[in-house]
Write a protein that holds these residues in place. Structure first.
Motif, PDB file in Angstrom:
ATOM      1  N   ASP A  41       0.851  -1.111   0.094  1.00 54.39           N
ATOM      2  CA  ASP A  41      -0.137   0.186   0.046  1.00 54.39           C
ATOM      3  C   ASP A  41       0.970   1.234   0.029  1.00 54.39           C
ATOM      4  O   ASP A  41       0.368   2.245  -0.316  1.00 54.39           O
ATOM      5  CB  ASP A  41      -0.866   0.129   1.291  1.00 54.39           C
ATOM      6  CG  ASP A  41      -0.280  -0.057   2.525  1.00 54.39           C
ATOM      7  OD1 ASP A  41       0.922  -0.504   2.645  1.00 54.39           O
ATOM      8  OD2 ASP A  41      -0.905   0.341   3.516  1.00 54.39           O
ATOM      9  N   LYS A  42       2.060   0.989   0.095  1.00 54.72           N
ATOM     10  CA  LYS A  42       3.051   2.075   0.123  1.00 54.72           C
ATOM     11  C   LYS A  42       4.112   2.304  -1.035  1.00 54.72           C
ATOM     12  O   LYS A  42       4.642   2.961  -1.118  1.00 54.72           O
ATOM     13  CB  LYS A  42       3.927   1.895   1.406  1.00 54.72           C
ATOM     14  CG  LYS A  42       3.449   2.129   2.747  1.00 54.72           C
ATOM     15  CD  LYS A  42       2.723   3.326   3.020  1.00 54.72           C
ATOM     16  CE  LYS A  42       2.035   3.459   4.579  1.00 54.72           C
ATOM     17  NZ  LYS A  42       1.440   2.288   5.014  1.00 54.72           N
ATOM     18  N   GLY A  44       3.498   3.018  -4.178  1.00 56.28           N
ATOM     19  CA  GLY A  44       3.441   4.154  -5.183  1.00 56.28           C
ATOM     20  C   GLY A  44       4.041   5.472  -4.604  1.00 56.28           C
ATOM     21  O   GLY A  44       4.299   6.179  -5.458  1.00 56.28           O
ATOM     22  N   SER A  45       4.413   5.630  -3.398  1.00 51.38           N
ATOM     23  CA  SER A  45       4.813   6.622  -2.816  1.00 51.38           C
ATOM     24  C   SER A  45       6.635   6.548  -2.428  1.00 51.38           C
ATOM     25  O   SER A  45       7.012   7.498  -2.132  1.00 51.38           O
ATOM     26  CB  SER A  45       4.216   7.182  -1.560  1.00 51.38           C
ATOM     27  OG  SER A  45       4.240   5.985  -0.553  1.00 51.38           O
ATOM     28  N   SER A  51       4.899   5.407  -9.056  1.00 55.31           N
ATOM     29  CA  SER A  51       3.554   5.857  -8.792  1.00 55.31           C
ATOM     30  C   SER A  51       2.503   5.050  -9.487  1.00 55.31           C
ATOM     31  O   SER A  51       1.441   5.276  -8.943  1.00 55.31           O
ATOM     32  CB  SER A  51       3.496   7.224  -9.308  1.00 55.31           C
ATOM     33  OG  SER A  51       3.837   7.525 -10.821  1.00 55.31           O
ATOM     34  N   CYS A  53       1.881   2.333  -9.415  1.00 55.50           N
ATOM     35  CA  CYS A  53       1.505   1.138  -8.326  1.00 55.50           C
ATOM     36  C   CYS A  53       0.426   1.819  -7.656  1.00 55.50           C
ATOM     37  O   CYS A  53      -0.601   0.858  -7.172  1.00 55.50           O
ATOM     38  CB  CYS A  53       2.471   0.876  -7.287  1.00 55.50           C
ATOM     39  SG  CYS A  53       4.077   0.087  -7.954  1.00 55.50           S
ATOM     40  N   SER A  54       0.164   2.872  -7.628  1.00 56.59           N
ATOM     41  CA  SER A  54      -1.047   3.566  -6.898  1.00 56.59           C
ATOM     42  C   SER A  54      -1.922   4.084  -7.580  1.00 56.59           C
ATOM     43  O   SER A  54      -3.233   4.111  -7.468  1.00 56.59           O
ATOM     44  CB  SER A  54      -0.355   4.697  -5.865  1.00 56.59           C
ATOM     45  OG  SER A  54       0.426   3.978  -4.833  1.00 56.59           O
ATOM     46  N   THR A  55      -1.552   4.659  -8.892  1.00 55.62           N
ATOM     47  CA  THR A  55      -2.473   5.474  -9.681  1.00 55.62           C
ATOM     48  C   THR A  55      -2.810   4.617 -10.965  1.00 55.62           C
ATOM     49  O   THR A  55      -4.006   5.034 -11.629  1.00 55.62           O
ATOM     50  CB  THR A  55      -1.948   6.697 -10.321  1.00 55.62           C
ATOM     51  OG1 THR A  55      -0.807   6.380 -10.996  1.00 55.62           O
ATOM     52  CG2 THR A  55      -1.518   7.556  -9.025  1.00 55.62           C
ATOM     53  N   GLN A  59      -3.940  -2.508 -13.006  1.00 58.44           N
ATOM     54  CA  GLN A  59      -3.034  -3.312 -12.192  1.00 58.44           C
ATOM     55  C   GLN A  59      -3.404  -4.652 -11.783  1.00 58.44           C
ATOM     56  O   GLN A  59      -4.552  -5.003 -11.851  1.00 58.44           O
ATOM     57  CB  GLN A  59      -3.115  -2.482 -10.728  1.00 58.44           C
ATOM     58  CG  GLN A  59      -2.398  -1.140 -10.828  1.00 58.44           C
ATOM     59  CD  GLN A  59      -0.818  -1.187 -11.127  1.00 58.44           C
ATOM     60  OE1 GLN A  59      -0.256  -1.659 -10.275  1.00 58.44           O
ATOM     61  NE2 GLN A  59      -0.496  -1.002 -12.318  1.00 58.44           N
ATOM     62  N   GLN A 257      -6.389  -6.331  -7.175  1.00 61.73           N
ATOM     63  CA  GLN A 257      -6.502  -5.078  -7.265  1.00 61.73           C
ATOM     64  C   GLN A 257      -7.726  -4.890  -8.303  1.00 61.73           C
ATOM     65  O   GLN A 257      -8.412  -5.633  -8.725  1.00 61.73           O
ATOM     66  CB  GLN A 257      -5.451  -4.361  -8.429  1.00 61.73           C
ATOM     67  CG  GLN A 257      -3.966  -4.652  -7.805  1.00 61.73           C
ATOM     68  CD  GLN A 257      -3.696  -3.759  -6.501  1.00 61.73           C
ATOM     69  OE1 GLN A 257      -3.690  -2.487  -6.503  1.00 61.73           O
ATOM     70  NE2 GLN A 257      -3.094  -4.542  -5.498  1.00 61.73           N
TER      71      GLN A 257
END
Length: 274
Positions: A41-42, A44-45, A51, A53-55, A59, A257
């Motif tokens: 959960d981290k 992407g940051s 990025s 991975c989060s946006t 996925q 996802q």
């Protein structure tokens, strides 16, 4: 044999397939894990390059709901022409994989394009789920086409009889578990030539969708083929695969996802038995 000079985790072909083929022998260094401050959960940051991975809206992995899949009569049988190949067993800290050298292991053909098998690796428990069921193990066969396109075949395993592919490398897995693999090291064990017939066992039914790599940088537009037949693996074999891994990666599966409207297609050689 220990190889020094890398960061906490070294991303192998699963990441290298996202760069040009000419650069695939270069080691890429980055840090991530499967729990805590560097967990999924981290991702992407952790770095700007991660990025997606989060946006990203394409996925992987995903949950395959069998009642929602769409039968596509235009999908073709998997044509996999693998041969005996020289390989190396590698512990990256976050996964165990078999990486093939410069020898052309063989090809898989789909959509009229040839994809060369580059490596296989394992995740425990499985990353993809079927009707919400997460299996004890998943094998990923990573293929790359000349134009850089990525195609991954996923095979799910339930507990049962020993897996024949893992039986071939049992002694090497035991050897790998004894090798040091700390923050600045990975371990590599030469395998030599080994049979690949267990990698091309029949796929009379499979699921197909467009997704991503399941490790950073979570590169998208990866063609996924999930074999519908669940195979068997022994508990002892899974323990041998996870024993050499870093503590935060003993369980190395990314959560499923969202589909964001994507459809999962079905190939079935015997459509009357859907």
């Amino acid at each position: 044999m220990a190889i020094s000079g890398v960061s906490i985790f070294v991303v192998g072909i699963a990441l290298l397939v996202s760069v040009p083929l000419s650069q695939q022998n270069e080691e890429v260094h980055l840090k991530f894990s499967y729990s805590g401050e560097t967990g999924p959960d981290k991702w992407g940051s952790l770095k700007p390059e991660f990025s997606t991975c989060s946006t990203g809206k394409l996925q992987s992995p995903v949950n395959i709901v069998t009642k929602d899949v769409i039968y596509n009569p235009k999908l073709q049988p998997l044509n996999r022409d693998y041969r005996t190949s020289n390989s190396t067993l590698i512990n990256h800290g976050y996964s165990i994989g078999l990486f093939y050298g410069s020898d052309k292991v063989g090809v898989m053909i789909h959509d009229g394009k040839n994809y060369t098998l580059k490596q296989v690796h394992w995740h425990s428990p499985s990353e993809h789920t079927i009707n919400g069921i997460r299996y004890p193990l998943e094998l990923h066969q990573v293929h790359i086409a000349d134009d850089g396109s990525i195609s991954v075949v996923g095979v799910l395993y339930n507990y049962g009889a020993p897996d024949l592919l893992l039986l071939q490398i049992k002694s090497k897995l035991d050897e790998l578990a004894k090798e040091a693999c700390g923050e600045d090291e990975i371990a590599k064990i030469p395998i030599g030539h080994m049979g690949t017939k267990y990698l091309r066992r029949g796929a009379f039914k499979y699921y197909r969708y467009v997704g991503s790599l399941t490790t950073p940088p979570c590169t998208q537009n990866v063609t996924w083929t999930i074999i519908a037949k669940v195979r068997e693996v022994s508990k002892e074999q899974i323990e041998a695969l996870t024993a050499p891994l870093e503590g935060s990666c003993k369980s190395n599966s990314r959560p499923v996802q969202a589909l964001y409207g994507r459809k999962i297609e079905l190939y079935n050689a015997m459509p009357n038995k859907i």
